[in-house]
Design an enzyme around this catalytic site. Sequence first.
Site, PDB file in Angstrom:
ATOM      1  N   LYS A 111      -4.777  -5.150  -1.176  1.00 55.08           N
ATOM      2  CA  LYS A 111      -3.893  -5.895  -2.163  1.00 55.08           C
ATOM      3  C   LYS A 111      -4.229  -7.258  -2.070  1.00 55.08           C
ATOM      4  O   LYS A 111      -4.316  -7.978  -3.619  1.00 55.08           O
ATOM      5  CB  LYS A 111      -2.432  -5.577  -1.730  1.00 55.08           C
ATOM      6  CG  LYS A 111      -2.051  -4.224  -1.197  1.00 55.08           C
ATOM      7  CD  LYS A 111      -2.156  -2.929  -2.259  1.00 55.08           C
ATOM      8  CE  LYS A 111      -1.993  -1.763  -1.463  1.00 55.08           C
ATOM      9  NZ  LYS A 111      -1.633  -0.630  -2.387  1.00 55.08           N
ATOM     10  N   ASP A 151       3.145  -1.783   9.452  1.00 53.96           N
ATOM     11  CA  ASP A 151       2.279  -1.521   8.385  1.00 53.96           C
ATOM     12  C   ASP A 151       2.253  -2.780   7.504  1.00 53.96           C
ATOM     13  O   ASP A 151       3.337  -2.687   7.028  1.00 53.96           O
ATOM     14  CB  ASP A 151       2.420  -0.066   7.684  1.00 53.96           C
ATOM     15  CG  ASP A 151       1.755   0.234   6.558  1.00 53.96           C
ATOM     16  OD1 ASP A 151       0.662  -0.686   6.483  1.00 53.96           O
ATOM     17  OD2 ASP A 151       1.848   1.371   6.222  1.00 53.96           O
ATOM     18  N   TRP A 187       6.454   5.181   2.430  1.00 50.58           N
ATOM     19  CA  TRP A 187       5.304   5.254   2.109  1.00 50.58           C
ATOM     20  C   TRP A 187       4.971   6.871   2.456  1.00 50.58           C
ATOM     21  O   TRP A 187       5.030   7.123   3.503  1.00 50.58           O
ATOM     22  CB  TRP A 187       3.981   4.322   2.247  1.00 50.58           C
ATOM     23  CG  TRP A 187       2.745   4.649   1.846  1.00 50.58           C
ATOM     24  CD1 TRP A 187       2.384   4.899   0.495  1.00 50.58           C
ATOM     25  CD2 TRP A 187       1.508   4.882   2.750  1.00 50.58           C
ATOM     26  NE1 TRP A 187       0.909   5.061   0.587  1.00 50.58           N
ATOM     27  CE2 TRP A 187       0.300   4.796   1.665  1.00 50.58           C
ATOM     28  CE3 TRP A 187       1.109   4.631   4.080  1.00 50.58           C
ATOM     29  CZ2 TRP A 187      -0.705   5.013   2.279  1.00 50.58           C
ATOM     30  CZ3 TRP A 187      -0.029   4.640   4.385  1.00 50.58           C
ATOM     31  CH2 TRP A 187      -1.054   4.746   3.491  1.00 50.58           C
TER      32      TRP A 187
END
Length: 407
Positions: free
Chosen positions: A257, A222, A141
């Site tokens: 999410k 993460d 990311w």
Amino acid sequence: MSEGALSARISDAPSDPIFGIVELFRADQRPDKFNLAAGVYMDEQGITPILPSVREAESRILSASTTKLYMPISGDPAYLAAAKTLLFRTVGGAWGEIESAASERVQMIHTPGGTGAVRLAVDLVSRLRPGAEIWVGEPTWPNHTQIIESARITARRHDWITDDARSLNTSALFDAIAAAKGGDAMIFHGACHNPTGIDPTPEQWIEIAQQIAHRGIVPILDFAYQGFGEGLIEDAASLRAFLATGCEVLVASSSSKNFALYNERVGSLAIIGADGAAAAAIASHARMAVRTMWSNPPAHGGAIVSTILGDATLRAQWEGEVGAMRTRIQGSRAALVAALATAGAGDFSYLLNHYGMFSLLGLTDDQLTRLRDEHAIYLVSRGRINMAGLSTTKIPIVAKAVASVLA
Ligand code: LMR
């Protein structure tokens, strides 16, 4: 302009590798355009809906809330308890049962989104391990390296995937673990690797965690996509592997999410210490860091999550909603692979081995520019595609466009 002006010696900063593309998409006036850049879930109509469980929780919160008072620096205790249970739920256990080591060794901090949690984890490394470097598997990311560098820490890169972008590059990973100094940190994606979709197996996680613990490296997990890979509990195999080693771990999780609470900015940092006292000491430094960054977190998103997870009926409804999002993403992935073959783009069946929202189609910058200019299709670098942004009508159009730029 005076020599001392802020703007005296600068040129423009580069645009963000993900949200910069979303800005280009927004500015595109063509009616049939496709935003497959940012990692957001869309339904068949291209809408990112508010989950029904979230709507119900919000109406309960609206009628019951009485104040907008500050929260503690570490955030809302009800949200933290709920987030801790979600992360550390015992396999096969009832809701509320968590790994016993987690109840003793874990301190939670409520953060503005998963990004806030990653930022806090990196800040803790900088405060508690001066001189440490942070390792990231590339590609990752893009905000990871931006966050590390804004904390004035050196980012060390190693390969995460093999050259054909199809599988995990275990030798590069284990070489990096061997090369890191004790006290360095290494970022891992808890599940649904962003941008590759390439996750270690549960057995590989156990080996990775053991090596990391053996070398005295601080793992930062993460964990932004819990529930989008194989299931809420299955996706936490990474976390359980690290917990089992007894090493200290920082886990950044996000409700963006799996609760579709993108703009509420709600997440948490779980601090797993060597023991309870160590976790409490690290958490005291985390609170100092929070006080200088956001003082205390926004309340509304955390209240939604704790309302849902604290009510057996709403929680069951939400688990069904996450399951439905996951199944639809998996269906779009399979349909895209089939449509790419039909369109003559080639054999992309390796994408079926990947997890979560993302995979790389392996496109060059020129091919990505052509997709944007000629087809109004927006993807991220290397052809990261958001499978959760596809629909049955979009899939054949996207597949044909990809075939045409690959031809
Ligand atoms: C993404 O990778 O697209 C999402 O996680 C959104 C973001 O913050 O970059």
